[in-house]
Design an enzyme around this catalytic site. Sequence first.
Site, short mmCIF file in Angstrom:
data_model
loop_
_atom_site.label_atom_id
_atom_site.label_comp_id
_atom_site.label_asym_id
_atom_site.label_seq_id
_atom_site.Cartn_x
_atom_site.Cartn_y
_atom_site.Cartn_z
N GLY A 343 0.81 -1.23 0.00
CA GLY A 343 0.00 0.00 0.00
C GLY A 343 0.84 1.27 0.00
O GLY A 343 0.44 2.28 -0.59
N GLU A 366 7.51 8.79 -28.89
CA GLU A 366 8.59 8.51 -29.86
C GLU A 366 8.30 7.25 -30.69
O GLU A 366 9.18 6.45 -30.97
CB GLU A 366 9.90 8.32 -29.09
CG GLU A 366 11.10 8.77 -29.87
CD GLU A 366 11.62 10.14 -29.44
OE1 GLU A 366 11.06 10.76 -28.53
OE2 GLU A 366 12.61 10.57 -30.06
C1 LIG Z 1 3.88 13.70 -22.67
C2 LIG Z 1 4.02 13.65 -24.16
C3 LIG Z 1 5.04 14.34 -24.79
C4 LIG Z 1 5.13 14.35 -26.18
N1 LIG Z 1 6.11 15.10 -26.79
C5 LIG Z 1 6.07 15.25 -28.14
C6 LIG Z 1 6.96 16.18 -28.79
O1 LIG Z 1 7.80 16.84 -28.15
N2 LIG Z 1 6.86 16.34 -30.14
C7 LIG Z 1 5.96 15.64 -30.88
O2 LIG Z 1 5.91 15.83 -32.10
N3 LIG Z 1 5.11 14.74 -30.30
C8 LIG Z 1 5.14 14.54 -28.95
N4 LIG Z 1 4.28 13.67 -28.34
C9 LIG Z 1 3.35 12.91 -29.15
C10 LIG Z 1 3.66 11.41 -29.24
O3 LIG Z 1 4.79 11.20 -30.04
C11 LIG Z 1 2.37 10.72 -29.76
O4 LIG Z 1 1.44 10.73 -28.69
C12 LIG Z 1 2.62 9.33 -30.26
O5 LIG Z 1 3.41 9.34 -31.42
C13 LIG Z 1 1.32 8.59 -30.57
O6 LIG Z 1 0.45 9.38 -31.34
P1 LIG Z 1 -1.05 9.59 -30.85
O7 LIG Z 1 -1.02 9.99 -29.44
O8 LIG Z 1 -1.73 10.48 -31.83
O9 LIG Z 1 -1.71 8.14 -30.92
P2 LIG Z 1 -2.34 7.45 -32.20
O10 LIG Z 1 -1.41 7.50 -33.35
O11 LIG Z 1 -3.73 7.95 -32.40
O12 LIG Z 1 -2.43 5.94 -31.72
C14 LIG Z 1 -3.49 5.43 -30.91
C15 LIG Z 1 -3.33 3.92 -30.83
O13 LIG Z 1 -3.48 3.34 -32.16
C16 LIG Z 1 -2.34 2.58 -32.46
N5 LIG Z 1 -2.03 2.66 -33.89
C17 LIG Z 1 -2.01 3.77 -34.68
N6 LIG Z 1 -1.65 3.44 -35.92
C18 LIG Z 1 -1.42 2.11 -35.93
C19 LIG Z 1 -1.01 1.17 -36.92
N7 LIG Z 1 -0.72 1.53 -38.16
N8 LIG Z 1 -0.87 -0.12 -36.55
C20 LIG Z 1 -1.15 -0.51 -35.29
N9 LIG Z 1 -1.54 0.32 -34.31
C21 LIG Z 1 -1.67 1.61 -34.62
C22 LIG Z 1 -1.21 3.19 -31.63
O14 LIG Z 1 -0.15 2.29 -31.47
C23 LIG Z 1 -1.95 3.50 -30.35
O15 LIG Z 1 -2.04 2.35 -29.56
C24 LIG Z 1 4.19 13.62 -26.95
C25 LIG Z 1 3.17 12.90 -26.32
C26 LIG Z 1 3.06 12.93 -24.95
C27 LIG Z 1 1.90 12.20 -24.31
#
Ligand SMILES: Cc1cc2nc3c(=O)[nH]c(=O)nc-3n(C[C@H](O)[C@H](O)[C@H](O)COP(=O)(O)OP(=O)(O)OC[C@H]3O[C@@H](n4cnc5c(N)ncnc54)[C@H](O)[C@@H]3O)c2cc1C
Length: 381
Positions: A343, A366
């Site tokens: 806990g 990333e």
């Molecule tokens: C705290 C934080 C800091 C960040 N910093 C940066 C930054 O500095 N610069 C920047 O540019 N971005 C940044 N990001 C963004 C980050 O890189 C994205 O959140 C990430 O790449 C995923 O994109 P999304 O959130 O739109 O998810 P989505 O792409 O919508 O994905 C949603 C789900 O669908 C799945 N999915 C999508 N496409 C496919 C496929 N073809 N096959 C199988 N599964 C799939 C994904 O794996 C995931 O499980 C940050 C995010 C966070 C939360």
Amino acid sequence: MDFDFSEENQALRALCREFTENEVSPHAAEWSETGHVPVDVYRKLGGLGLMGMLLPAEYGGAGATFVDYVTAMEEFGRGDQSFAAGWNAHSTIASLPLARFGTPEQKQRWLRPLAEGTHLGAFGLTEATAGSDAAGIRTTATRVGGGWVINGTKMFITNAGTEMSLGVTLLARTGSNPDGRARYGVFFVPDGTSGYSKGERLHKAGWRAMDTRELVFDGCVVPDDHLIGEEGAGLRQFLDVLDPGRISVAALSLSLAQAALEMAVAHAQEREQFGRPIADFQAIGHKLADMATETEAARWMVYRAAWLADTGRPFGQAAAMAKLYASEVANRVASASVQVHGGYGFMRESPISRFYADAKILEIGEGTNEIQRTVIARGLR
Ligand SMILES: Cc1cc2nc3c(=O)[nH]c(=O)nc-3n(C[C@H](O)[C@H](O)[C@H](O)COP(=O)(O)OP(=O)(O)OC[C@H]3O[C@@H](n4cnc5c(N)ncnc54)[C@H](O)[C@@H]3O)c2cc1C
């Protein structure tokens, strides 16, 4: 085969450990509560020459190896993941496009302050409707006399809104090829450029102290010399810096697993139940053994990917595997460590609760782990 670290590398580890113990770990809980890493910490790191580790000495960087970079990350991340994640974005995706594709003038102007650590870098790819699908971004850069006008919104951008932010390196659509395929360019937009504004800090489940915001570009005009690299090659340039970025996030994951393991080992020896330290119970001992084994396996995958990069060999596949495995190990080890803490591990005062909350994003940022698996599977064909 040689698993020994050089004397220089061991000295670097000692320096980074001392910095973490003095400047990071004692403040991590407070930073998490206030949602803010004071920028002075990054400035102090700049004073030690560690804000431009992967950047050329010619522009104020350290010209260090990836192995050295992973070593530094192992130490920083054990202290605080928000601090280390900000350093990660600054050191890789924010700085490397300028280092690899910038002109000497652009490097002098923007890379030097990033490398010397007087300023913090940010990279803007993600948008509300385009995360994994990088090619699906909607932000546009349209050529106007002597420059470009940028319109669009970037989401979840790290480091753009701090007191020491320099600006943002972003990816935008620059037009279409005759076959209809989109063209992309990378642009540097300095802080204070008219038409560039920032949203409020976003509140996150983990990495709570790291600066994350939405960025808005509304008729934002930048001169021609703010285009980084070649117009039309933006997406390729972006993909080029993703592989080093993956080594960096893999190293961040390794640091979290190591921290969670150490906390579990310490707690298991201190906490007594049924008149004995809980470490004496086989169920706990086996859990610790699995945590240590997986962390060790992740460690050598991360260092091998770094070594491949340092020796000039292809490392994309190894970097994707290291990021995939290390981030999943970080989540398993953090969860097991909370379990060992019982806990108390669920209380915010307990450091492991912070690392547990920080772990999840490692499987998302990333390039999500689904995307890493796709990259790895493609490489097997
Ligand atoms: C705290 C934080 C800091 C960040 N910093 C940066 C930054 O500095 N610069 C920047 O540019 N971005 C940044 N990001 C963004 C980050 O890189 C994205 O959140 C990430 O790449 C995923 O994109 P999304 O959130 O739109 O998810 P989505 O792409 O919508 O994905 C949603 C789900 O669908 C799945 N999915 C999508 N496409 C496919 C496929 N073809 N096959 C199988 N599964 C799939 C994904 O794996 C995931 O499980 C940050 C995010 C966070 C939360």
